[in-house]
Scaffold this motif. Structure first.
Motif, PDB file in Angstrom:
ATOM      1  N   HIS A 199     -47.978  28.573 -44.631  1.00 37.70           N
ATOM      2  CA  HIS A 199     -47.466  27.733 -45.711  1.00 37.70           C
ATOM      3  C   HIS A 199     -47.274  28.570 -46.987  1.00 37.70           C
ATOM      4  CE1 HIS A 199     -46.856  24.299 -48.315  1.00 37.70           C
ATOM      5  NE2 HIS A 199     -47.844  24.715 -49.077  1.00 37.70           N
ATOM      6  N   THR A 200     -48.277  29.388 -47.302  1.00 31.29           N
ATOM      7  CA  THR A 200     -48.179  30.239 -48.489  1.00 31.29           C
ATOM      8  C   THR A 200     -47.005  31.190 -48.359  1.00 31.29           C
ATOM      9  OG1 THR A 200     -50.569  30.099 -48.766  1.00 31.29           O
ATOM     10  CG2 THR A 200     -49.454  31.883 -49.916  1.00 31.29           C
ATOM     11  N   GLU A 201     -46.834  31.757 -47.179  1.00 33.56           N
ATOM     12  CA  GLU A 201     -45.707  32.670 -46.939  1.00 33.56           C
ATOM     13  C   GLU A 201     -44.377  31.937 -47.102  1.00 33.56           C
ATOM     14  OE1 GLU A 201     -43.850  35.007 -43.123  1.00 33.56           O
ATOM     15  OE2 GLU A 201     -46.041  34.864 -43.278  1.00 33.56           O
ATOM     16  N   ASP A 202     -44.280  30.731 -46.547  1.00 34.17           N
ATOM     17  CA  ASP A 202     -43.047  29.947 -46.678  1.00 34.17           C
ATOM     18  C   ASP A 202     -42.767  29.604 -48.141  1.00 34.17           C
ATOM     19  OD1 ASP A 202     -42.725  30.039 -43.945  1.00 34.17           O
ATOM     20  OD2 ASP A 202     -43.452  27.992 -43.583  1.00 34.17           O
ATOM     21  N   VAL A 203     -43.792  29.243 -48.884  1.00 35.34           N
ATOM     22  CA  VAL A 203     -43.618  28.908 -50.295  1.00 35.34           C
ATOM     23  C   VAL A 203     -43.123  30.129 -51.055  1.00 35.34           C
ATOM     24  CG1 VAL A 203     -44.877  28.315 -52.408  1.00 35.34           C
ATOM     25  CG2 VAL A 203     -45.228  26.970 -50.335  1.00 35.34           C
ATOM     26  N   GLU A 204     -43.685  31.302 -50.782  1.00 34.37           N
ATOM     27  CA  GLU A 204     -43.248  32.518 -51.457  1.00 34.37           C
ATOM     28  C   GLU A 204     -41.793  32.840 -51.123  1.00 34.37           C
ATOM     29  OE1 GLU A 204     -44.669  34.395 -53.825  1.00 34.37           O
ATOM     30  OE2 GLU A 204     -46.203  32.825 -53.837  1.00 34.37           O
ATOM     31  N   LYS A 205     -41.414  32.680 -49.857  1.00 32.78           N
ATOM     32  CA  LYS A 205     -40.021  32.917 -49.466  1.00 32.78           C
ATOM     33  C   LYS A 205     -39.088  31.970 -50.222  1.00 32.78           C
ATOM     34  CE  LYS A 205     -40.644  34.712 -44.787  1.00 32.78           C
ATOM     35  NZ  LYS A 205     -40.470  34.426 -43.358  1.00 32.78           N
TER      36      LYS A 205
ATOM     37  N   LYS B 295     -39.667  30.476 -53.056  1.00 29.46           N
ATOM     38  CA  LYS B 295     -39.638  30.847 -54.470  1.00 29.46           C
ATOM     39  C   LYS B 295     -38.684  32.011 -54.695  1.00 29.46           C
ATOM     40  CE  LYS B 295     -44.181  29.294 -56.028  1.00 29.46           C
ATOM     41  NZ  LYS B 295     -45.501  29.733 -56.525  1.00 29.46           N
ATOM     42  N   ASN B 296     -38.719  33.002 -53.795  1.00 26.28           N
ATOM     43  CA  ASN B 296     -37.823  34.152 -53.915  1.00 26.28           C
ATOM     44  C   ASN B 296     -36.365  33.735 -53.773  1.00 26.28           C
ATOM     45  OD1 ASN B 296     -39.918  35.922 -54.331  1.00 26.28           O
ATOM     46  ND2 ASN B 296     -40.094  36.492 -52.181  1.00 26.28           N
TER      47      ASN B 296
END
Length: 100
Positions: free
Chosen positions: A72-78, A80-81
């Motif tokens: 989830h954190t990885e998806d959120v960062e993607k 955001k980018n």
């Protein structure tokens, strides 16, 4: 004297019957106690097995939850980018001089 002899024999027979009944009950109780001990051991084993299963399930669930949170954190960062890039593209488009 014969009456006392009969009374004595009758009381001896009564005592023997009571002793035999007590011995029978004692054997019955010992068998019951043995069965209860066996049942108790089986139930304790089941409790131990169930506790181990619960601990294993909690461990697996915690690992799964940690993996889900990381994803989830990885998806959120993607996202955001991607959002930041789209925002900069939009700003670049809006700030570019317009040709007429």
């Amino acid at each position: 004297v014969a009456a006392y002899q009969t009374l004595y024999e009758s009381s001896i027979a009564f005592g023997m019957r009571k002793a035999l009944m007590a011995e029978y009950r004692r054997a019955e109780m010992e068998a019951n106690a043995s069965k209860l001990r066996t049942d108790n051991d089986d139930l304790n084993r089941q409790v131990s097995d169930l506790r181990n299963r619960c601990e294993e399930l909690l461990k697996v669930e915690a690992e799964r939850r940690a993996a889900d949170e990381a994803k989830h954190t990885e998806d959120v960062e993607k996202l955001k980018n991607v959002n930041a890039q789209l925002k900069s593209n939009l700003e670049a488009m809006l700030s570019a001089p317009q040709r007429k």
